[in-house]
Write an enzyme that holds these catalytic residues in place. Structure first.
Site, PDB file in Angstrom:
ATOM      1  N   ASN A  42      -7.599  -8.508  -7.937  1.00 27.52           N
ATOM      2  CA  ASN A  42      -7.716  -9.558  -6.915  1.00 27.52           C
ATOM      3  C   ASN A  42      -9.090 -10.224  -6.909  1.00 27.52           C
ATOM      4  O   ASN A  42      -9.653 -10.528  -5.849  1.00 27.52           O
ATOM      5  CB  ASN A  42      -7.403  -8.992  -5.525  1.00 27.52           C
ATOM      6  CG  ASN A  42      -5.919  -8.751  -5.325  1.00 27.52           C
ATOM      7  OD1 ASN A  42      -5.137  -8.850  -6.271  1.00 27.52           O
ATOM      8  ND2 ASN A  42      -5.527  -8.428  -4.115  1.00 27.52           N
TER       9      ASN A  42
ATOM     10  N   ARG B 145       3.422  -0.545 -11.014  1.00 29.38           N
ATOM     11  CA  ARG B 145       4.132  -0.024  -9.850  1.00 29.38           C
ATOM     12  C   ARG B 145       5.610   0.188 -10.195  1.00 29.38           C
ATOM     13  O   ARG B 145       6.084  -0.252 -11.232  1.00 29.38           O
ATOM     14  CB  ARG B 145       3.963  -0.989  -8.672  1.00 29.38           C
ATOM     15  CG  ARG B 145       2.544  -1.016  -8.135  1.00 29.38           C
ATOM     16  CD  ARG B 145       2.335  -2.103  -7.090  1.00 29.38           C
ATOM     17  NE  ARG B 145       2.351  -3.440  -7.676  1.00 29.38           N
ATOM     18  CZ  ARG B 145       2.086  -4.564  -6.996  1.00 29.38           C
ATOM     19  NH1 ARG B 145       1.797  -4.492  -5.709  1.00 29.38           N
ATOM     20  NH2 ARG B 145       2.115  -5.736  -7.606  1.00 29.38           N
TER      21      ARG B 145
END
Length: 430
Positions: free
Chosen positions: A169, A304
């Site tokens: 990010n 994930r």
């Protein structure tokens, strides 16, 4: 380059979970593996020493980070809050487009002071923090402590020690850019703390670089998919872009020593070669890249539970734009760009839209719409694939649970920008 033979990329699911009994499951997501001494021992002898040194340094830096926080909290009291409150995704309060004089003012100086105070002992920063907040109090955690839901956890996740130093990010790279702007705007006599923090942050990035030229999502290493070579969310290209500025020693970066600039240049060159090496080759043809790749084998890796090992359109579009910005035109770079652009053109989707309806977002017919690209493509077949929370892999996005259909960007238009840039790049070719 990563070469994929004619083999099945996903093992068939042993059984279909009850919640998905009515839909087709074409595979099961395999969790990514962390970097360990045992895995390093399987590498060629000539590669093992560099990787063992890298892993040992990471372990030592994490131990030092934890020891520093423990020492500050040794008297049993915690500040309030005990960690910075979460800010927007990508962080906040660090604009990079203000006039130069703004960076010498009190507002920017406070942000820079916040950045300096929250730098980890290892030299990085956490993600998703509003830097206009108070400076760090003694004993306060350096990062936002994430509370991950049980169905979002993977190996290596730890609520008390997660993302302590990351390039996810736009973290760390944005802090470095902001510090560079401030130190250039303030008087030299007042720039020392900002320059020292900046240089420590650059050293952090150099320490975090893998022996093969890539970067993990989190450093010191946290385990699980966080140890993978990360292209996700433009992480690697953002790091290399900052290091390229350091290497040039111009503008905001003119204060950097020649020695550090030389190290940054070497790191950039290694990263570019790594990008070329990880472009996936299927049946002898270059395709695109994965969202992340295993640090040791360089094969595409999952992240994930709903992010399987696959070819990733959005990250690949960013890598193509990054490669097109590099000075000079080597045959290997040109070939990588040309083949990657051709693959994206061939896999665009038309006549459909991914839209919200009464039962969540779905892919629906829409004449004249497009181009769109699936986030993920199966490596062997080149067909779109989609993952769910239970690690099942599907061929139809509309089969996913409502939560995952609504909560992820399964289709995107990012490659359109890369292809438009490519057309201009080709037109400029000597």
């Amino acid at each position: 380059m990563i070469r994929i033979a004619k083999i099945a990329l996903f093992a068939a699911a042993a059984m279909t979970p009850v919640a998905y009994a009515a839909v087709e499951v074409i595979g099961q997501m395999t969790p990514a593996e962390p970097i360990t001494h045992a895995r390093i021992a399987a590498l060629p002898i000539g590669q093992q020493r560099a990787w063992n040194v890298y892993l040992d340094r990471s372990v030592a830096l994490m131990a030092a980070d934890k020891a520093q926080l423990a020492q500050e909290r040794a008297d049993g009291t915690l500040p309030t809050p005990a960690s910075p409150p979460p800010g927007p995704s990508g962080g906040g309060g660090m604009p990079l487009n203000q006039p130069a004089k703004w960076y010498a003012g009190p507002e920017a100086r406070h942000v820079a002071d916040n950045i300096v105070s929250f730098q980890t002992p290892a030299g990085g920063w956490g993600k998703n923090v509003d830097r206009t907040g108070p400076v760090r109090a003694r004993g306060e955690h350096w990062v936002v402590v994430e509370k991950l839901p049980a169905n979002a956890r993977t190996a290596g996740d730890d609520d008390s020690w997660s993302y302590v130093g990351t390039i996810d990010n736009n973290a760390t790279t944005t802090e470095l850019r902001f510090l560079a702007r401030v130190q250039a705007a303030v008087p030299d006599a007042e720039a020392g703390a900002y320059r020292e923090s900046f240089l420590k942050g650059v050293r952090y990035l150099l320490n975090a670089q893998f022996p093969n030229g890539g970067w993990p999502q989190i450093y010191p290493l946290q385990g699980g998919y966080h140890d993978a070579l990360t292209f996700n969310d433009d992480a690697l290209s953002s790091v290399v872009t900052v290091l390229a500025e350091v290497a040039r020693r111009q503008g905001d970066y003119a204060f950097v020593s020649e020695a550090l600039a030389a190290e940054a240049k070497v790191a950039c060159n290694k990263a570019i070669q790594l990008i070329l090496k990880t472009q996936v080759v299927v049946d002898g043809k270059r395709t695109i890249w994965g969202q992340q790749h295993d640090a040791l084998t360089l094969a595409p890796a999952g992240a994930r539970n709903f992010e399987p090992a696959a070819l990733s359109s959005d990250e690949s579009a960013d890598l193509l734009i990054f490669l097109m910005k590099q000075a000079g035109r080597s045959p290997s770079v040109e070939a990588a760009i040309g083949d990657g652009a051709a693959w994206l053109k061939a896999h665009a989707v038309y006549g459909v839209a991914f839209e919200k309806g009464t039962d969540g977002r779905k892919l629906v017919p829409k004449p004249g719409a497009g181009p769109l690209w699936s986030r993920y493509y199966d490596i062997k077949t080149g067909k779109p694939i989609f993952g769910d929370r239970d690690r099942t892999i599907h061929s139809d996005v509309n089969e996913l649970s409502v939560e995952r259909r609504n909560g992820y960007s399964w289709y995107n238009t990012g490659p359109a920008k890369a292809l438009a840039t490519y057309d201009k790049w080709v037109a400029m070719k000597p």
